[in-house]
Design a protein around this motif. Structure first.
Motif, mmCIF file in Angstrom:
data_model
loop_
_atom_site.group_PDB
_atom_site.id
_atom_site.type_symbol
_atom_site.label_atom_id
_atom_site.label_comp_id
_atom_site.label_asym_id
_atom_site.label_seq_id
_atom_site.Cartn_x
_atom_site.Cartn_y
_atom_site.Cartn_z
ATOM 1 N N THR A 1 38.133 47.187 43.146
ATOM 2 C CA THR A 1 39.447 47.812 43.349
ATOM 3 C C THR A 1 39.995 47.474 44.736
ATOM 4 O OG1 THR A 1 38.887 49.649 41.874
ATOM 5 C CG2 THR A 1 40.697 50.008 43.423
ATOM 6 N N GLY B 1 41.219 43.946 44.990
ATOM 7 C CA GLY B 1 42.507 43.744 44.341
ATOM 8 C C GLY B 1 43.691 43.965 45.256
ATOM 9 N N GLN C 1 33.866 43.844 31.466
ATOM 10 C CA GLN C 1 35.187 44.280 31.923
ATOM 11 C C GLN C 1 35.429 43.862 33.375
ATOM 12 O OE1 GLN C 1 35.828 48.572 31.766
ATOM 13 N NE2 GLN C 1 37.126 48.401 33.576
ATOM 14 N N THR D 1 38.119 41.242 35.158
ATOM 15 C CA THR D 1 39.001 41.604 36.283
ATOM 16 C C THR D 1 38.866 40.603 37.428
ATOM 17 O OG1 THR D 1 38.832 43.953 35.734
ATOM 18 C CG2 THR D 1 39.547 43.394 37.962
#
Length: 491
Positions: free
Chosen positions: A317, A320, A350, A354
């Motif tokens: 996260t 990103g 998953q 990403t």
């Protein structure tokens, strides 16, 4: 082995009563030592049985009249613990095996002497058995979940297709389940299977067992039995169900039983699914044609895997929020780290997706950045050409060591400048090296680019090649750039 079991039968030793293996957290007192084994060919008759043993004998085996130890069988690993005798001796048990109708406790005497006929107490390591039981119970639930996701609730036509158990292994560290299926499971299927398993844990469903007549037990609609397996009569039934097995047997064809796991099994299990605490499906892979293997963990190992996944997802996260070269660096680090993580297989797929999307962002950024950089360098060299007299232009413009940018610049230069050869220098300080590129526009023959670059980089250790109209060298040590430029000007 046949020789040893025959010897015991010949001596009148009865089969080991191991019914107490289903009892938890209690030492089994009142056992009697029936035989002591020190190894084949370790006695005069070669069979290996003796009347007494001590520490000096090293590895030994003990047969009792009864035991609460689980002997390795049915895909479940053995129990360990200790056996203490009334004479004060202690045997450390590190393995338990079944030979014929006898349970053999394998280990070493750590204190005293053990003699045939001694009274003994069996002390199983129940702390170790707990995760084994959790893994075994969750193997049953996994079996149920696979059929539910792949066949029962599948949106695809699964006419005639089944999910059959092909093998299993449960120990204190993991569960492993082999099953028939025609290809890899998708991330969505893995997540659905894992969700069912976790859901049954959080639902705190009782785990019941009951010994029933084989013909009656085989009529249960939701029964999952191993194809080709010969079961005893009567048979032990294990059901993960809020309804007791005795009630299920009263109406075995009731469709409501299809919502729960029912199997024939002689292993040790939990009393309630909540005792498993957690479940993580770590991997799914093919091991033979039409056979897949799933590995999973429960209890503290599941908690560790879940925490690792959450921690890594937080890193993803944060990554990103980056772009450009910073994001590229994180993509490389995260990709390597992810493959080494022991986390949920569905979550790993998953996260891999990403990170892959981040990689595409980096590629797009590089293309855009390269185009901007190329345009900037082109403007600079064209401007330099306009301000330079003679037939040679020498420019330093640092864009790193990207050969694609260099090629784009020389191509654009050749379209605008027709009468001047270009020598371009670009350094990468972090790599402590630089490029030297020479280019002559089409039709210009009075400058030999390869000779020009060779002369400019002489004595620098630079390496490269080219032709008369274009050449490129890479030179180590940015400290030699000024000298290269000076030689290029005097060529």
């Amino acid at each position: 082995v046949a020789e040893q079991t025959s010897c015991l039968v010949g001596k009148g030793v009865d089969a080991t009563d191991d019914s107490a293996k289903y009892v938890w957290n209690e030492d089994l007192e009142g056992c009697t030592v029936k035989a002591l084994f020190i190894g084949r060919n370790e006695t005069e008759d070669g069979i290996g049985f003796v009347d007494n043993i001590s520490k000096e004998n090293g590895a030994i085996g003990v047969v009792l009249d009864k035991t609460n130890y689980y002997g390795e069988s049915g895909g479940q690993t053995y129990d360990i613990g200790s056996i203490k005798t009334s004479s004060g001796a202690t045997i450390q048990i590190n393995n338990t095996q079944i030979y014929g109708s006898f349970v053999l406790h394998l280990g070493e005497v750590t204190e005293g002497t053990v003699t045939v006929g001694d009274a003994a107490t069996c002390c199983v390591d129940y702390v170790r058995r707990a995760p084994i039981a959790a893994n075994h119970t969750m193997t049953h639930i996994l079996n149920f979940a696979l059929k539910d996701v792949l066949v029962t609730k599948s949106t695809e036509d699964q006419h005639g297709v089944t999910v059959d158990q092909k093998g299993s292994l449960v120990d204190e560290n993991k569960l492993r389940f082999d099953f028939s299926w025609n290809g890899p499971l998708t991330a969505e299927q893995l997540a659905a299977v894992e969700q069912i398993c976790v859901g049954q844990i959080t639902s705190a469903i009782p785990v019941d067992n009951f010994v029933a007549p084989l013909d009656a037990a085989q009529k249960i609609s939701s029964l999952r039995a191993v194809f080709g397996e010969v079961y005893p009569d009567p048979v032990r039934v294990v059901a993960v169900s809020p309804t007791p097995i005795t009630s299920i047997l009263e109406n075995p064809q009731d469709g409501q039983w299809n919502s729960y796991s029912v199997e024939f099994c002689g292993g040790t299990h939990l009393k309630n699914t909540s005792e498993a605490e957690g479940f993580v499906l770590l991997s799914e892979e093919g091991i033979a044609k039409g056979v897949r293997r799933i590995t999973g963990v429960t209890m503290k190992d599941a908690a560790i895997a879940t925490a690792a996944a959450n921690e890594f997802e937080a890193k993803v996260t944060e990554a990103g929020k980056l772009d450009g070269l910073e994001l590229e660096a994180q993509v490389k680090l995260l990709t390597v780290e992810l493959e080494g993580l022991s986390i949920s297989a569905a979550k790993k797929m998953q996260l891999r997706e990403t990170i892959g999307a981040f990689g595409k962002q980096v590629v797009a950024w590089k293309k855009k950045h390269a185009a901007e950089q190329t345009s900037k360098v082109c403007d600079q060299v064209v401007e330099a050409a306009g301000a330079t007299e003679g037939n040679k232009v020498i420019v330093r413009c640092d864009f790193g060591l990207d050969g694609k940018v260099a090629k784009a610049v020389t191509t654009a230069y050749g379209k605008k400048i027709k009468d001047k050869a270009l020598l371009l220098v670009s350094a990468d300080e972090s790599a402590d090296s630089f490029l030297v590129i020479a280019f002559a526009p089409k039709g210009m023959t009075d400058v030999d680019c390869k000779a020009w670059v060779t002369a400019a980089t002489e004595g620098t250790g630079g390496k490269g090649g080219g032709k008369k109209d274009s050449a490129q060298f890479r030179v180590p040590g940015v400290g030699s750039i000024d000298g290269v430029l000076e030689k290029a000007r005097s060529f």
